[in-house]
Design a protein around this motif. Structure first.
Motif, PDB file in Angstrom:
ATOM      1  N   GLU A  60      -0.804  -5.792  -8.859  1.00 52.11           N
ATOM      2  CA  GLU A  60      -1.371  -5.571  -7.521  1.00 52.11           C
ATOM      3  C   GLU A  60      -2.848  -5.176  -7.555  1.00 52.11           C
ATOM      4  O   GLU A  60      -3.513  -5.171  -6.529  1.00 52.11           O
ATOM      5  CB  GLU A  60      -0.599  -4.462  -6.807  1.00 52.11           C
ATOM      6  N   ILE A  61      -3.350  -4.828  -8.720  1.00 50.01           N
ATOM      7  CA  ILE A  61      -4.717  -4.318  -8.831  1.00 50.01           C
ATOM      8  C   ILE A  61      -5.677  -5.446  -9.172  1.00 50.01           C
ATOM      9  O   ILE A  61      -5.533  -6.104 -10.193  1.00 50.01           O
ATOM     10  CB  ILE A  61      -4.789  -3.194  -9.886  1.00 50.01           C
ATOM     11  N   GLU A  62      -6.655  -5.629  -8.308  1.00 50.57           N
ATOM     12  CA  GLU A  62      -7.678  -6.658  -8.512  1.00 50.57           C
ATOM     13  C   GLU A  62      -9.089  -6.070  -8.522  1.00 50.57           C
ATOM     14  O   GLU A  62     -10.047  -6.781  -8.796  1.00 50.57           O
ATOM     15  CB  GLU A  62      -7.591  -7.720  -7.415  1.00 50.57           C
ATOM     16  N   SER A  63      -9.210  -4.764  -8.203  1.00 55.37           N
ATOM     17  CA  SER A  63     -10.533  -4.145  -8.118  1.00 55.37           C
ATOM     18  C   SER A  63     -10.402  -2.643  -8.356  1.00 55.37           C
ATOM     19  O   SER A  63      -9.301  -2.088  -8.326  1.00 55.37           O
ATOM     20  CB  SER A  63     -11.140  -4.380  -6.733  1.00 55.37           C
ATOM     21  N   VAL A  64     -11.537  -1.992  -8.584  1.00 51.17           N
ATOM     22  CA  VAL A  64     -11.541  -0.534  -8.716  1.00 51.17           C
ATOM     23  C   VAL A  64     -11.011   0.101  -7.434  1.00 51.17           C
ATOM     24  O   VAL A  64     -10.258   1.073  -7.474  1.00 51.17           O
ATOM     25  CB  VAL A  64     -12.959  -0.008  -9.064  1.00 51.17           C
ATOM     26  N   GLU A  65     -11.370  -0.463  -6.296  1.00 48.26           N
ATOM     27  CA  GLU A  65     -10.896   0.068  -5.013  1.00 48.26           C
ATOM     28  C   GLU A  65      -9.364   0.014  -4.945  1.00 48.26           C
ATOM     29  O   GLU A  65      -8.730   0.957  -4.485  1.00 48.26           O
ATOM     30  CB  GLU A  65     -11.518  -0.690  -3.837  1.00 48.26           C
ATOM     31  N   ASP A  66      -8.783  -1.097  -5.422  1.00 47.12           N
ATOM     32  CA  ASP A  66      -7.322  -1.182  -5.487  1.00 47.12           C
ATOM     33  C   ASP A  66      -6.770  -0.089  -6.391  1.00 47.12           C
ATOM     34  O   ASP A  66      -5.756   0.537  -6.086  1.00 47.12           O
ATOM     35  CB  ASP A  66      -6.866  -2.538  -6.045  1.00 47.12           C
ATOM     36  N   GLY A  67      -7.434   0.136  -7.531  1.00 53.22           N
ATOM     37  CA  GLY A  67      -6.986   1.174  -8.462  1.00 53.22           C
ATOM     38  C   GLY A  67      -7.017   2.558  -7.843  1.00 53.22           C
ATOM     39  O   GLY A  67      -6.080   3.343  -8.010  1.00 53.22           O
ATOM     40  N   LEU A  68      -8.079   2.853  -7.121  1.00 49.37           N
ATOM     41  CA  LEU A  68      -8.151   4.147  -6.435  1.00 49.37           C
ATOM     42  C   LEU A  68      -7.008   4.295  -5.438  1.00 49.37           C
ATOM     43  O   LEU A  68      -6.338   5.325  -5.390  1.00 49.37           O
ATOM     44  CB  LEU A  68      -9.491   4.294  -5.708  1.00 49.37           C
ATOM     45  N   ARG A  69      -6.776   3.260  -4.683  1.00 45.82           N
ATOM     46  CA  ARG A  69      -5.743   3.304  -3.653  1.00 45.82           C
ATOM     47  C   ARG A  69      -4.339   3.366  -4.256  1.00 45.82           C
ATOM     48  O   ARG A  69      -3.500   4.152  -3.827  1.00 45.82           O
ATOM     49  CB  ARG A  69      -5.892   2.075  -2.749  1.00 45.82           C
ATOM     50  N   LEU A  70      -4.089   2.545  -5.277  1.00 43.73           N
ATOM     51  CA  LEU A  70      -2.737   2.404  -5.806  1.00 43.73           C
ATOM     52  C   LEU A  70      -2.395   3.363  -6.947  1.00 43.73           C
ATOM     53  O   LEU A  70      -1.218   3.637  -7.179  1.00 43.73           O
ATOM     54  CB  LEU A  70      -2.507   0.968  -6.274  1.00 43.73           C
ATOM     55  N   VAL A  71      -3.403   3.846  -7.655  1.00 44.78           N
ATOM     56  CA  VAL A  71      -3.148   4.732  -8.801  1.00 44.78           C
ATOM     57  C   VAL A  71      -3.593   6.159  -8.492  1.00 44.78           C
ATOM     58  O   VAL A  71      -2.788   7.086  -8.518  1.00 44.78           O
ATOM     59  CB  VAL A  71      -3.836   4.202 -10.083  1.00 44.78           C
ATOM     60  N   TRP A  72      -4.876   6.346  -8.204  1.00 45.94           N
ATOM     61  CA  TRP A  72      -5.386   7.694  -7.975  1.00 45.94           C
ATOM     62  C   TRP A  72      -4.701   8.365  -6.791  1.00 45.94           C
ATOM     63  O   TRP A  72      -4.368   9.547  -6.824  1.00 45.94           O
ATOM     64  CB  TRP A  72      -6.901   7.665  -7.762  1.00 45.94           C
ATOM     65  N   ASN A  73      -4.484   7.612  -5.733  1.00 43.53           N
ATOM     66  CA  ASN A  73      -3.860   8.167  -4.534  1.00 43.53           C
ATOM     67  C   ASN A  73      -2.335   8.160  -4.583  1.00 43.53           C
ATOM     68  O   ASN A  73      -1.682   8.550  -3.617  1.00 43.53           O
ATOM     69  CB  ASN A  73      -4.347   7.427  -3.286  1.00 43.53           C
ATOM     70  N   ARG A  74      -1.769   7.732  -5.693  1.00 39.58           N
ATOM     71  CA  ARG A  74      -0.319   7.764  -5.883  1.00 39.58           C
ATOM     72  C   ARG A  74       0.128   9.230  -5.868  1.00 39.58           C
ATOM     73  O   ARG A  74      -0.554  10.087  -6.419  1.00 39.58           O
ATOM     74  CB  ARG A  74       0.017   7.107  -7.222  1.00 39.58           C
ATOM     75  N   PRO A  75       1.232   9.537  -5.232  1.00 39.29           N
ATOM     76  CA  PRO A  75       1.680  10.938  -5.168  1.00 39.29           C
ATOM     77  C   PRO A  75       1.691  11.607  -6.545  1.00 39.29           C
ATOM     78  O   PRO A  75       2.236  11.076  -7.504  1.00 39.29           O
ATOM     79  CB  PRO A  75       3.097  10.830  -4.593  1.00 39.29           C
ATOM     80  N   GLY A  76       1.006  12.734  -6.617  1.00 38.45           N
ATOM     81  CA  GLY A  76       0.991  13.533  -7.831  1.00 38.45           C
ATOM     82  C   GLY A  76      -0.186  13.311  -8.749  1.00 38.45           C
ATOM     83  O   GLY A  76      -0.528  14.190  -9.528  1.00 38.45           O
ATOM     84  N   VAL A  77      -0.858  12.165  -8.707  1.00 38.77           N
ATOM     85  CA  VAL A  77      -1.935  11.886  -9.668  1.00 38.77           C
ATOM     86  C   VAL A  77      -3.161  12.748  -9.369  1.00 38.77           C
ATOM     87  O   VAL A  77      -3.569  13.568 -10.188  1.00 38.77           O
ATOM     88  CB  VAL A  77      -2.292  10.384  -9.704  1.00 38.77           C
ATOM     89  N   ALA A  78      -3.768  12.572  -8.216  1.00 41.56           N
ATOM     90  CA  ALA A  78      -4.945  13.373  -7.853  1.00 41.56           C
ATOM     91  C   ALA A  78      -4.576  14.852  -7.760  1.00 41.56           C
ATOM     92  O   ALA A  78      -5.361  15.727  -8.155  1.00 41.56           O
ATOM     93  CB  ALA A  78      -5.544  12.887  -6.542  1.00 41.56           C
ATOM     94  N   ASP A  79      -3.373  15.141  -7.270  1.00 42.31           N
ATOM     95  CA  ASP A  79      -2.926  16.538  -7.145  1.00 42.31           C
ATOM     96  C   ASP A  79      -2.825  17.215  -8.507  1.00 42.31           C
ATOM     97  O   ASP A  79      -3.197  18.380  -8.660  1.00 42.31           O
ATOM     98  CB  ASP A  79      -1.564  16.611  -6.447  1.00 42.31           C
ATOM     99  N   GLU A  80      -2.313  16.509  -9.510  1.00 43.76           N
ATOM    100  CA  GLU A  80      -2.183  17.086 -10.853  1.00 43.76           C
ATOM    101  C   GLU A  80      -3.566  17.358 -11.440  1.00 43.76           C
ATOM    102  O   GLU A  80      -3.793  18.386 -12.054  1.00 43.76           O
ATOM    103  CB  GLU A  80      -1.381  16.156 -11.762  1.00 43.76           C
TER     104      GLU A  80
END
Length: 95
Positions: A60-80
């Motif tokens: 699903e990831i095609e860009s850094v923006e996708d990565g931020l949305r799909l990985v960094w903003n995934r529940p628990g990642v940024a919070d940890e």
């Protein structure tokens, strides 16, 4: 299970050293981006975050923006990261 360091090295091989990277390596995606809240290390450098993503999420990831949305903003990642950032010293590594 494959060695995580080897997985990292394979995914980032050939990706370069830019501050923002979205690099497909086979079925994996290597992501690097600066801290979204502009947090800095003790030397004043913005902290980079690096991820190796595999499986359906990598597709699903095609860009850094996708990565931020799909990985960094995934529940628990940024919070940890936020939880660890505020500690007086780093937690012990897992291994």
């Amino acid at each position: 299970m494959k060695d995580p360091l080897l997985e990292y090295e394979e995914a980032f091989s050939g990706a370069g050293d830019a501050a923002e990277i979205c690099h497909r390596a086979g079925a994996r995606m290597a992501l690097r981006f600066p801290d979204p809240l502009d947090r800095k290390d003790a030397a004043g450098r913005v902290i980079p975050h690096e991820f190796v993503v595999s499986g359906p999420l990598a597709e699903e990831i095609e860009s850094v923006e996708d990565g931020l949305r799909l990985v960094w903003n995934r529940p628990g990642v940024a919070d940890e990261f936020e939880r660890i950032w505020d500690l007086p010293k780093p937690p012990p590594t897992r291994g």
